[in-house]
Design an enzyme around this catalytic site. Structure first.
Site, PDB file in Angstrom:
ATOM      1  N   GLU A 162       5.012  -8.398  10.257  1.00 41.00           N
ATOM      2  CA  GLU A 162       5.617  -9.507  10.984  1.00 41.00           C
ATOM      3  C   GLU A 162       6.432 -10.424  10.084  1.00 41.00           C
ATOM      4  O   GLU A 162       7.245 -11.216  10.567  1.00 41.00           O
ATOM      5  CB  GLU A 162       4.524 -10.301  11.716  1.00 41.00           C
ATOM      6  CG  GLU A 162       3.810  -9.423  12.718  1.00 41.00           C
ATOM      7  CD  GLU A 162       2.758 -10.132  13.545  1.00 41.00           C
ATOM      8  OE1 GLU A 162       2.527  -9.707  14.680  1.00 41.00           O
ATOM      9  OE2 GLU A 162       2.160 -11.101  13.060  1.00 41.00           O
ATOM     10  N   LEU A 192       0.823  -1.211   0.000  1.00 40.37           N
ATOM     11  CA  LEU A 192       0.000   0.000   0.000  1.00 40.37           C
ATOM     12  C   LEU A 192       0.854   1.257   0.000  1.00 40.37           C
ATOM     13  O   LEU A 192       0.543   2.229  -0.673  1.00 40.37           O
ATOM     14  CB  LEU A 192      -0.931  -0.014   1.216  1.00 40.37           C
ATOM     15  CG  LEU A 192      -1.893  -1.214   1.254  1.00 40.37           C
ATOM     16  CD1 LEU A 192      -2.484  -1.391   2.642  1.00 40.37           C
ATOM     17  CD2 LEU A 192      -2.993  -1.041   0.210  1.00 40.37           C
TER      18      LEU A 192
HETATM   19 MO1  MOS Z   1       1.021  -8.730  17.253  1.00 41.56          MO
HETATM   20  S1  MOS Z   1       2.273  -9.898  18.356  1.00 41.56           S
HETATM   21  O1  MOS Z   1      -0.403  -9.680  17.160  1.00 41.56           O
HETATM   22  O2  MOS Z   1       0.834  -7.227  17.908  1.00 41.56           O
END
Ligand code: MOS
Length: 728
Positions: A688, A613
């Site tokens: 992540e 994005l």
């Molecule tokens: Mo994340 S560890 O779901 O903020």
């Protein structure tokens, strides 16, 4: 309000604003100090200061607490203490009460809060509280309790496919190894902080929390009040990493203290309290066995994982990526959770996968070594055609092989020597390592309210949070693109529970989910405009503050003031598709031939996460995650005192995280993919993905540099110095 997408919508494939590198719209506020964090808010008068006292034992009872000296200390307004308050109920996803006593569940559990006119007065008075305890023995050592740990709760805590034992026994090439990862702290810059104020039975919390709607519900439950009477406001957050997914003691103690003091109370958890008072990432013990044919094809793969938590609550499931990364007909994964009396383990950035990769991706490197195969090729040979163990599911869009090939090319992987210890640069032994990366690409329901004012400006309101990730900016981009206005015509208001409920920030679902919700609200606003002016909004083009519909055109301002709600919700596509994000991670290290010190020289991550994005903020997300993964590999560890049951290094002097000098060169490359399955934005999260793999690439690079395999994180030099190869 439910949302139906316009038929054949390809709004974002025009990509005028969405998908372009865009500096943070909240950047000027932050760099000029005008973006107030929870503790700095002045929009509530007459604030008093709270200081939280933490338990000095890990398990047992408070025998006595004498607050008389503290009560008469200068400036003290009120003291909330364990003996005069019944234990406060458990909140959602909290394993231990956030206010302890007389029973103590973990070290530094909050047992009192002193409220005073100044911070210093509160701190001084707190030092005068005298507490005695009846200490009892607890379980603090994971290695000791792991062998007897039961399977984790839930259907998928153990899964088998085919006959692992037979296939493993028959495999011509085998890897069988154990890996350990330590407890880790989120160590975010902004501590957990809250200002609480009551107006009658209504509670307002100016706080720092990733999940506003959860916090509202949770606070109601903890205090035994109607959640409708709780307002949460969390517009700016100085880092969360999962540590602020849930209400913590700062919010609970501030609420109790404000009630008793009869005025607003502000609390920031003291830094030395955070490691033991709040949550942390659980330590793991992982056992991996892989059997392969001589051509590298995996025939048997097993990943067993042990971690611990309070009351047998959720552990760290390090097996999550294993069924997603590699093919193999015979499989076993199992996840065991022991009971420990350490502080509560809970989500930390890519819970499960972040540490799962630290083991699995080293195991793959070890297997490649045994096979005499290039580790990039070994991974490519084992690319699954369908989701292993879930033949009914397809991958929505998966480009792991492209990530690995493109990464190898860009990184200069062909310059790597297969023979460990054979590359040298002066005193440095040089090594290169690779790891694959997988992290789920979840989406959650998310809503927003969008307003058009008479001047043609757009305001977006949603309880979505920005934890430093760039939510403000991608939401503004989405609204600008959908409504056909420039970015500076859009105002974004976040983090207030009075706004529509959003996905919040967690599990790397925030970007894809919240922008989809804003898109839904904007499409509804377009329709409201179309209805008012008499055109079909879904077929019209909104651009440069104008609207074209057939051969007619309008100014956005002709519509006057209008607003609309919208929410993106999802059907059951997840039954048919596995939605993931993928990466190829490459690292070069130098290990000092004489001192054994490891220095990262270069890092590269090639990422596949659908539409990006905002490449600028997405890159910054991945870079941050790579740094965190480097920390996990080389230095981060909460050291457990197994006698007294607490994390000893509970501040940023003792808990080591990477600094600039540790991270010289980082490159991030995004593949130009679109995932049609997930959301109308065709985007997935990246926050992540970047912590899933780089740490194991570092471990593999250290092996390539030295020929030493360390399976016990962090890879600190005392673990391998004595094995260093003799050098001239
Ligand atoms: Mo994340 S560890 O779901 O903020």
């Amino acid at each position: 309000m439910k949302f139906e997408a316009p038929a054949g919508s390809n709004l974002f494939d025009r990509s005028q604003i969405v998908g372009k590198s865009t500096p943070r719209i909240d950047g000027p506020l932050k760099t000029t100090g005008q973006a107030p964090y929870a503790y700095e808010r002045h929009d509530m008068a007459n604030q008093a200061y709270g200081w939280v006292v933490g338990s000095a034992i890990a398990k047992g009872l408070i025998a006595s607490m004498d607050v008389s000296d503290a009560q008469s200390a200068p400036g003290v307004i009120a003291i909330v203490s364990a003996p005069d308050t019944k234990p406060v109920g458990k909140g959602i996803a909290n394993n231990a009460p956030l206010f302890g006593g007389p029973e103590i569940a973990h070290y530094h559990q909050a047992i009192a809060c002193v409220v005073a006119e100044t911070f210093e007065q509160a701190r001084y008075a707190a030092s005068l509280i005298r507490t005695t305890y009846d200490r009892s023995q607890g379980a603090f050592d994971l290695a000791k309790v792991a062998p007897d740990a039961p399977l984790a709760k839930g259907d998928d805590s153990k899964s088998t496919l085919g006959d692992f034992d037979a296939a493993f026994a028959a495999a011509p090439v085998k890897l069988d190894a154990r890996y350990t990862t330590p407890d880790e702290s989120h160590a975010m810059m902004e501590p957990h902080a809250t200002i609480a104020a009551w107006e009658g039975d209504k509670l307002t919390l100016l706080t720092s929390n990733q999940m506003v709607a959860w916090a509202k519900q949770s606070m109601g439950k903890i205090l035994g009040i109607d959640p409708a009477n709780v307002r949460i406001d969390s517009p700016f957050i100085g880092g969360g990493f999962g540590g602020k997914l849930f209400i913590r003691a700062d919010a609970v103690m501030a609420a109790l203290a404000a009630k008793k003091a009869g005025r607003p109370v502000k609390i920031a958890l003291q830094r030395p309290l955070i490691a033991n008072n709040t949550t942390h990432r659980h330590a793991t013990i992982q056992h991996i066995r892989i059997g392969a044919e001589k051509d590298g094809k995996i025939t048997a793969i097993s990943h067993e994982n042990w971690s611990g938590n309070q009351n047998g609550k959720n552990g760290e499931d390090a097996t999550l990526q294993t069924p997603k990364l590699y093919a193999g007909a015979n499989r076993l994964t199992a996840n065991y959770v022991a009971t420990l009396d350490l502080p509560e383990g809970n989500a930390m950035r890519a819970p499960g996968e972040a540490v799962g990769h630290l083991a699995l991706e080293v195991a793959m490197d070890e297997l490649a070594e045994k096979l005499g195969m290039d580790p990039v090729e070994l991974r490519i040979v084992n690319e699954p055609k369908m989701v292993p163990g879930s033949p009914e599911k397809k991958f929505s869009d998966r480009n792991l092989v492209r990530c690995l090939r493109e990464g190898a090319e860009r990184f200069g992987w062909s310059r790597r020597s297969k023979t460990p210890g054979s590359m040298r640069d002066g005193r440095w032994l040089i090594g290169m390592g690779v790891a694959a990366g997988y992290r789920a690409g979840p989406t959650e329901a998310s809503g927003a309210h969008v307003k058009l004012d008479a001047d043609g400006r757009i305001t977006v309101e949603t309880d979505m949070t920005d934890i430093g990730t760039g939510s403000y900016t991608i939401i503004a981009q989405t609204a600008a693109e959908t409504m056909g206005v420039s970015l500076d015509q859009v105002k974004v208001e976040l983090g207030d529970s009075r706004y529509p409920k959003s996905s919040g920030s967690g599990g790397q679902w925030g970007a894809a989910s919240s922008t989809a919700g804003v898109y839904a609200a904007c499409v509804n606003l377009r329709r409201a405009i179309g209805e008012k002016l008499g055109f079909d909004a879904d077929a019209a083009t909104f651009e440069d503050g104008s609207i074209r519909s057939g051969n007619r055109s309008y100014k956005l301002t002709e519509a006057g003031a209008l607003s609309a709600d919208g929410e993106m919700t999802y059907g059951d596509f997840k039954d048919d598709y596995d939605v993931g994000t993928y990466a190829g991670h490459f690292v070069e290290v130098g290990v000092d031939a004489y001192t054994g010190v490891t220095r990262i020289r270069r890092m590269l991550s090639v990422c596949d996460a659908g539409r990006i994005l905002n490449p600028l903020s997405a890159r910054s997300q991945v870079i941050g995650a790579m740094v965190m993964s480097a920390g996990a590999a080389l230095m981060e560890e909460l050291a457990v005192d197994p006698r007294f049951g607490f994390f000893v290094n509970h501040d940023l002097a003792g808990y080591e995280v990477p600094v600039h000098a540790d991270i010289p060169t980082q490159d991030v490359v995004f593949l130009d993919t679109l995932d049609d399955i997930v959301t109308p934005m065709k985007a997935k999260g990246v926050g992540e993905l970047g912590i899933c793999g780089p740490g194991s690439a570092i471990a593999n690079a250290i092996y390539n540099a030295t020929g030493i395999r360390i399976r016990d994180y962090p890879l600190t030099l005392e673990k391998y110095l004595s094995e260093m190869p003799a050098v001239a």
